[in-house]
Scaffold this active site. Structure first.
Site, PDB file in Angstrom:
ATOM      1  CE1 TYR A  71     -51.222 -27.981  11.584  1.00 21.54           C
ATOM      2  CE2 TYR A  71     -50.586 -28.427  13.840  1.00 21.54           C
ATOM      3  CZ  TYR A  71     -51.316 -27.702  12.927  1.00 21.54           C
ATOM      4  OH  TYR A  71     -52.149 -26.685  13.366  1.00 21.54           O
ATOM      5  N   GLY A 231     -49.575 -11.218  10.308  1.00 20.64           N
ATOM      6  CA  GLY A 231     -48.593 -11.443   9.250  1.00 20.64           C
ATOM      7  C   GLY A 231     -48.471 -12.861   8.767  1.00 20.64           C
TER       8      GLY A 231
END
Length: 313
Positions: A71, A231
């Site tokens: 990350y 989504g």
């Protein structure tokens, strides 16, 4: 967590309620609504803001933070190291199975081979400045949504991967082992290894892994869905677009996102959430979703929403 350069910070006041209430994870009790730290990389140019946001989450009762070395190419782990001290008693969960590739066509690439898993664990230990990661999730590519290409040399047998993680657990570098983006068959094969949690893509509009969720409940394994509002990529359905979700939000005076998160908490006994954000107000709204009660009529309307997202697009 411990750190050589941990700032002088105060832990959350004693008695601070756990967002969403308590649930078990890896032999501990944690807040059902935790914090997914991936979005902290959006604050790369404002490190103090990133640290302050994570501190705010802890002050609000979060004691379960999800991260990965890849990350932000280590930035997120650096923030966690700076923000958290031993007085916080936060359970940090990381993952392996990919690695940063800042100069590549995508910012990360798969790293599934056993030696790569070990290298990722070592990198996590170095950036977090800790001797042991409480939970490490093996992020496979058996199911779920991914934009990362899968080269032939990255299709690795589960047993080889688990053997390496078990060795790391035996060495004390890993506290417990979890899985991510796995099929029902892979989870069943892995059960003898003592799996403590499963992270798969799952939401109100993408419930293909219902059988995996139920197996987790039966086996006492924590269910920690990612992409909890759907989504994740263009073209995939979003929970917040559903008429039944919008209606429930209007009736209860909540946001559609809060309704989607609250449904997950109601649907999965002892399930955990790790919603992520780089915005303070959004963080507070996510944690507040843990206090929402959905009546039977609302739950029935939400349950009736069909799943429309395939497990692998």
């Amino acid at each position: 967590m411990t750190s050589a350069d941990t700032p002088a910070v105060e832990a959350a006041p004693p008695g601070t309620p756990r967002p969403g209430g308590p649930a078990p994870l890896a032999g501990r009790t944690v807040s059902r609504v935790g914090y997914g730290a991936m979005q902290l990389h959006r604050l790369h140019d404002d490190r103090p803001a990133a640290v302050a946001l994570l501190r705010h989450a802890i002050d609000l009762g979060v004691d379960h933070v999800d991260t990965a070395q890849f990350y932000g190419d280590g930035f997120v782990n650096d923030v966690i190291r700076e923000a958290l001290g031993p007085q916080d008693d936060v359970l940090v969960v990381s993952k392996v199975g990919a690695t940063s590739d800042p100069d590549g066509p995508l910012p990360l690439r798969l790293a599934q081979r056993p030696e790569e898993l070990r290298a990722e664990v070592e990198d996590n230990l170095a950036t977090l400045r800790t001797e042991r990661i409480p939970v490490v999730n093996l992020r496979r590519v058996d199911s779920g949504v991914t934009a990362v290409p899968i080269p032939d040399d990255q299709v690795i047998d589960l047993d080889d991967q688990l053997a390496e993680l078990i060795a790391l657990r035996d060495e004390g570098k890993v506290g417990a082992i979890g899985l991510s983006s796995v099929s029902l068959d892979v989870l069943r094969r892995a059960l003898p290894s003592g799996i403590v949690c499963v992270q798969n893509a799952y939401s109100l509009v993408a419930r293909d892994d219902e059988d995996i969720l139920r197996l987790c409940v039966d086996e006492g394994i924590a269910w920690v869905p990612y992409f909890p509002l759907g989504g994740a990529f263009p073209g995939l359905p979003k929970v917040t677009d559903e008429p039944a979700v919008l209606a429930a939000a209007a009736r209860l005076g909540r946001t559609p996102a809060q309704i989607g998160l609250a449904w997950l908490l109601h649907h999965a006994p002892d399930g955990l959430l790790i919603p992520g954000t780089a915005d303070r107000a959004h963080l507070e709204a996510n944690l507040a979703a843990g206090a929402i009660t959905l009546d039977e009529e609302t739950l029935a309307a939400l349950d009736a929403i069909p799943t429309r997202s395939p497990a692998v697009p």
